[in-house]
Design an enzyme around this catalytic site. Structure first.
Site, PDB file in Angstrom:
ATOM      1  N   GLY A   1       0.851  -1.178   0.000  1.00  0.00           N
ATOM      2  CA  GLY A   1       0.000   0.000   0.000  1.00  0.00           C
ATOM      3  C   GLY A   1       0.886   1.227   0.000  1.00  0.00           C
ATOM      4  O   GLY A   1       1.904   1.273   0.694  1.00  0.00           O
ATOM      5  N   CYS A   2       0.516   2.232  -0.784  1.00  0.00           N
ATOM      6  CA  CYS A   2       1.423   3.378  -0.969  1.00  0.00           C
ATOM      7  C   CYS A   2       1.639   4.147   0.324  1.00  0.00           C
ATOM      8  O   CYS A   2       2.767   4.497   0.670  1.00  0.00           O
ATOM      9  CB  CYS A   2       0.898   4.290  -2.084  1.00  0.00           C
ATOM     10  SG  CYS A   2      -0.798   4.845  -1.878  1.00  0.00           S
ATOM     11  N   ASN A   3       0.569   4.410   1.058  1.00  0.00           N
ATOM     12  CA  ASN A   3       0.729   5.132   2.312  1.00  0.00           C
ATOM     13  C   ASN A   3       1.473   4.276   3.335  1.00  0.00           C
ATOM     14  O   ASN A   3       2.306   4.762   4.096  1.00  0.00           O
ATOM     15  CB  ASN A   3      -0.638   5.514   2.893  1.00  0.00           C
ATOM     16  CG  ASN A   3      -1.426   6.401   1.960  1.00  0.00           C
ATOM     17  OD1 ASN A   3      -0.916   7.402   1.483  1.00  0.00           O
ATOM     18  ND2 ASN A   3      -2.669   6.039   1.672  1.00  0.00           N
ATOM     19  N   ALA A   4       1.141   2.982   3.342  1.00  0.00           N
ATOM     20  CA  ALA A   4       1.739   2.093   4.331  1.00  0.00           C
ATOM     21  C   ALA A   4       3.246   1.995   4.143  1.00  0.00           C
ATOM     22  O   ALA A   4       4.019   2.100   5.106  1.00  0.00           O
ATOM     23  CB  ALA A   4       1.099   0.709   4.230  1.00  0.00           C
TER      24      ALA A   4
ATOM     25  N   THR B   1       5.205   4.067   2.730  1.00  0.00           N
ATOM     26  CA  THR B   1       5.838   5.358   3.016  1.00  0.00           C
ATOM     27  C   THR B   1       6.059   5.534   4.510  1.00  0.00           C
ATOM     28  O   THR B   1       7.149   5.935   4.953  1.00  0.00           O
ATOM     29  CB  THR B   1       4.971   6.507   2.460  1.00  0.00           C
ATOM     30  OG1 THR B   1       4.778   6.310   1.058  1.00  0.00           O
ATOM     31  CG2 THR B   1       5.626   7.856   2.691  1.00  0.00           C
TER      32      THR B   1
END
Lengths: 357, 357, 357, 357
Positions: free
Chosen positions: B149-152, B154
């Site tokens: 997941g992109c937010n995860a 990051t």
């Protein structure tokens, strides 16, 4: 009666917004606009959106030119307002949009600003809880008013109800703000160029250096008092991690502020703290449970919209607040305070509805 | 050799970015592109920027069409990848850009996603510390990979070094992310319309409901291990306040993540933790002291830039990380993992330099 | 007296803007808001910026619910307003923000819209020159008003003075417009998603297919008349190349319109044409020579700002006009026309100053 | 062999983009970067997105420092490149991204720029038709190259095929461009501040004063020749109304260019003109009938996408062209020309695919 007004810093963003709001105020006459380096030019060259004031010409910013009005607005860089204090001694009402008269602590001023300390003026956030009452009471009839820092007032309005009610712990606040570049003023700096800001999120003043931090700590410390039953808050016990991020919108602040839930505080108690503080306010509104605000909803308005969530897994209250930095954050706060100082209807010339989409 | 590739979800944002990166990869041939509802249409109608692939036509997304390739990318909504697992049993390498194979905990899946739980695949963030080693080692030769997941990813990349080294306390993490709307995909929802997003900062999933939270907790729990000397971290001891805010940039994540400084940790120890973790990495870089990253600096690049500040007054470490959500956050992570799985040079077809301004 | 008002299409952008302006109008009471598919929901779910109207609930859009008010606003997709004409026969004032009652030519309607033709109503652009007089005269006391198309009224206001005075040649007009996506309404279409619009300039309806073209031709043909001494203009002699480009701003139209200089026309004659047309107007202003407008200058305002340049090398007059598509282009035009129809002060509830930056 | 390269103006936008493209070029070594006022600082302070070049330090821009390389790029304000001509006499290849060596007409230079006229160099737009051939032929083996003006090359590529084929009339061209602010460089001017550009469309140089006008006229005049059968075009017969509008995107040009249809030209003849000119090109592509380009589709790419419409009602051909001003408009054109000059594969280090969304 009609009050005569002078606005200094009239070619900048704060000055421009003060003029935009005053232009629709029925009780004032904008007589004088000043700007140091642009003196002699038409106001319309710098504020082409203020069509109703296109006839005005910028004069130099001097005590002599500002004196002799009923009301003077100072929209100058910090450190410059102080010198006008004595010179404008005869002006009935002076409102400073700069930082010079906000802080009560000389040491906080020295740490974050430096230079000569100036006496604090009545702080221009009417809805703030102060010692169990509202700051509004200190603004009625005031003659010297310090408009707030835009980020500071946004975070203070977000958290003061919880601190005053004792339902959040102010010793470990974390706030991150998405802000528009107009908050930085019309400064010619490379990082404020459109090419740098478009399509990018740009943090600055990371790690505890932003000048609005002491202003927030001061407001939170003043929040509580005898009538709240929670006693006074030790300023040294207030700790804030504060990170602003410039995002590609001309105006607006979206502050996400979190604080630990105080031991034993129930969801109802938490929500009630904000409801009690703002339930009767026009310009500061708690949204229904599950709703969060967007900055577009307050664009051009003097409104602060607050969304409140209680995250038990993280043990934190999350307060998301949207404000137009130039209105409720600066110029709107100044006009609202002016209305209170003059005994006018508090909401005069201020919109509650945003311009969206 | 040249590997044949099929990409499903090819009309969406994640699928499009996988294709953009693969288009410049010397070792693959993009043979098949699929998209359920848009089958039969030219790829160029949905991805007009992919000029070198304008000859391709979208086929239906079915196991039969995807089978028979050397590599299959699944870029489907969560819950849809799982059904292809068995059907693609003979495909040597399957990379899922969806969530179905990321979580190791059935209960975490159940709480945040629901529906059938699927076995976890190798997690596609090569630079993550896992038990004192790098996740890269688990990706070499892997045959089934779950892109993050992109937010995860990051936030995990932001904090894992400090957790692994024991210099920050993972029990009270606060992270607020400025994110571009492409992270939400090409969904036809009112809140994703341009008119709603332009000029506004719009929070969502406030209060602990975002689906990337368990993914971060999982990565942080796995961070430490015997070789770090800090022992394992209790997953239940990891608490995260997580708030994403959509801001007006098509791509990008600017994550501001803070955690309390562990008792006794010195500034040097703190900075060393990140330097040791990423000093040799190409795509995850710690910026010099005093520098912070901007999302524009990583646009189109597979780079995560990290700025680190230590705020003693707030007693928190502040980590600001910039990532292109579609590259390092999704498609770049997938290609980098593919390179590792196939034994190719890890950096093939991935740019370290962003497209700015 | 206070007029009771119903607004249909109240969950959309045009309806929302009509409500925003009416909310500060001293002579009306917003009694009813309707929206077909969203009936039963709170207005605040769809228009969260309209805080002063947050108490209202959307009702279904039916003739029965709309009838019985003093004023009804129709903000519906084209083709839908017509059916309400008969049903609202007893309503003293109906204002249609849609296209159904704008065109006088059945064949133009048929070519660009299709479906049943409806009789033209009084066209809601008060400042337009019509046969040597102002359209304002046709709006005083009107009972049925068609608010203009936003692009159409912008281009018409730009060029009508020159056509009426005979100083430009309407047979070869070229106009290119930078427009915000709100002009396309709150439609769930992929090309209107934020990810598609941010950071990009996206043309549409290229090559003469835009529906506002016949509306402009109609206005230009009606411009001149006996009193101007230039005779009537042959509608068939008016040719317009019209290209709109969606750019990343929520609101606004910046129309660059050019036409050949009429043989023998002097610079003074050209400039005088616009000065004479708009010199006494509040909301349509010709900027000083050398000045050009920006859309930010009219955001939220009912103002059209016009910059005029004479390019002798190209033999063309260039007129650059900035308008807020939702205000002067739609809702502001509607309210201004309403004020005229009711005999109220024409500028009531309308701002001349934009919200900038 | 590996060519040593020096890039001047390396702290600006054009210089930065030249560096971004060169960084992935296999045949060059970036040895020297210079910038007058920022000499002594790290490149990364000014170009933080160029991670692979973060080790470089800016030197002063002097002939001595630039001399001694195989290739020198000049990315300096106009008027400054000329002084380096003699001093760099021994450098095998010099490419100027400024205007000093673009124009062949001293009088055109004098009218639009002024100051000393410099001899024209090979014009760096390989796909332009020149006298029936392609400009590419003039770039093979060239030693002095003038990269084009971004707006000029976009409009020239848009219209040259039609002029060369005689299907459009160049005596009444109208072009309006939506442009990103990076085209104006990293200049500290108030109108380029983020607050001024966000949410607004801002025209400039209205009325025929833009410096790219003579460059377009020159390209159109050179378009035709014996092999096209249309004879030469009289430069004085080329008239262009040219209006640029800054819109809120960091990069990109969307040029809408129209010209009258030549008498008797059929639709097929018109479309064939562009198809014949660009059918074999990699970086300049005519889109299928009915398709129009968006600037997002070419972001970061060296691609010009052209949409063509024939508006018989307006009697005009409409050409809509999307270009990344910093790539195809400037730095990509420079690298493509460099490749041709050195006999390398023309497409080396240049992307055809854009970064979208």
């Amino acid at each position: 009666m009609t009050y005569s007004v002078a606005v200094s810093g009239a070619s900048g963003y704060a000055g421009g917004e003060i003029l935009r709001l005053l232009a629709s105020h029925p009780d004032v006459e904008i007589r004088t606009v000043t700007a140091h380096s642009n003196a002699g030019q038409k106001l319309s060259e710098h504020q082409p959106h203020l069509r109703s004031l296109a006839h005005l010409t910028l004069q130099d910013t001097t005590p002599e030119i500002l004196a002799g009005h009923d009301i003077v607005f100072l929209a100058l860089p910090h450190g410059q307002s102080g010198q006008y204090t004595d010179a404008l001694g005869d002006v009935p009402l002076v409102i400073d949009a700069g930082a010079d008269h906000r802080l009560t602590s000389p040491s906080a001023w020295d740490s974050f600003y430096g230079g000569a300390f100036h006496e604090p003026w009545a702080y221009g956030v009417p809805e703030l809880l102060v010692g169990g009452a509202k700051q509004r009471e200190h603004l009625r009839g005031a003659t010297r008013i310090a408009a707030p820092g835009c980020n500071a007032s946004t975070v203070s309005l977000s958290l003061v109800p919880g601190v005053a009610a004792g339902v959040i712990d102010p010793s470990d606040i974390v706030t991150v703000l998405a802000v528009g570049p107009s908050g930085a003023g019309k400064s010619l700096k490379p990082h404020l160029l459109g090419s740098e800001i478009l399509g990018s999120a740009n943090p600055y003043a990371v790690g505890g250096t932003h000048r609005h931090i002491p202003e927030i700590r001061q407001a939170l410390a003043a929040a509580s008092g005898p009538s709240t039953g929670s006693g006074t808050v030790d300023p040294d016990g207030i700790r804030i991690s504060f990170t602003p991020v410039i995002v590609p919108m001309a105006r607006g602040i979206l502050a996400t502020s979190t604080a630990p839930i105080a031991p034993g505080a129930t969801d109802a108690q938490i929500r009630d703290a904000w409801q009690a503080a703002y339930g009767d306010e026009t310009f500061v509104q708690l949204l229904p449970e599950g709703s969060v605000p967007r900055t577009a909803d307050v664009l051009g308005a003097n409104t602060a919209l607050i969304g409140l969530a209680i995250d038990r897994a993280a043990n934190r209250v999350v307060v998301v607040t949207a404000v137009d930095n130039l209105v409720k954050g600066t110029a709107g706060a100044a006009i609202q305070s002016m209305n209170l100082a003059l005994g006018l209807t508090e909401t005069t010339a201020l919109s509650i509805n945003g311009v969206a989409p």
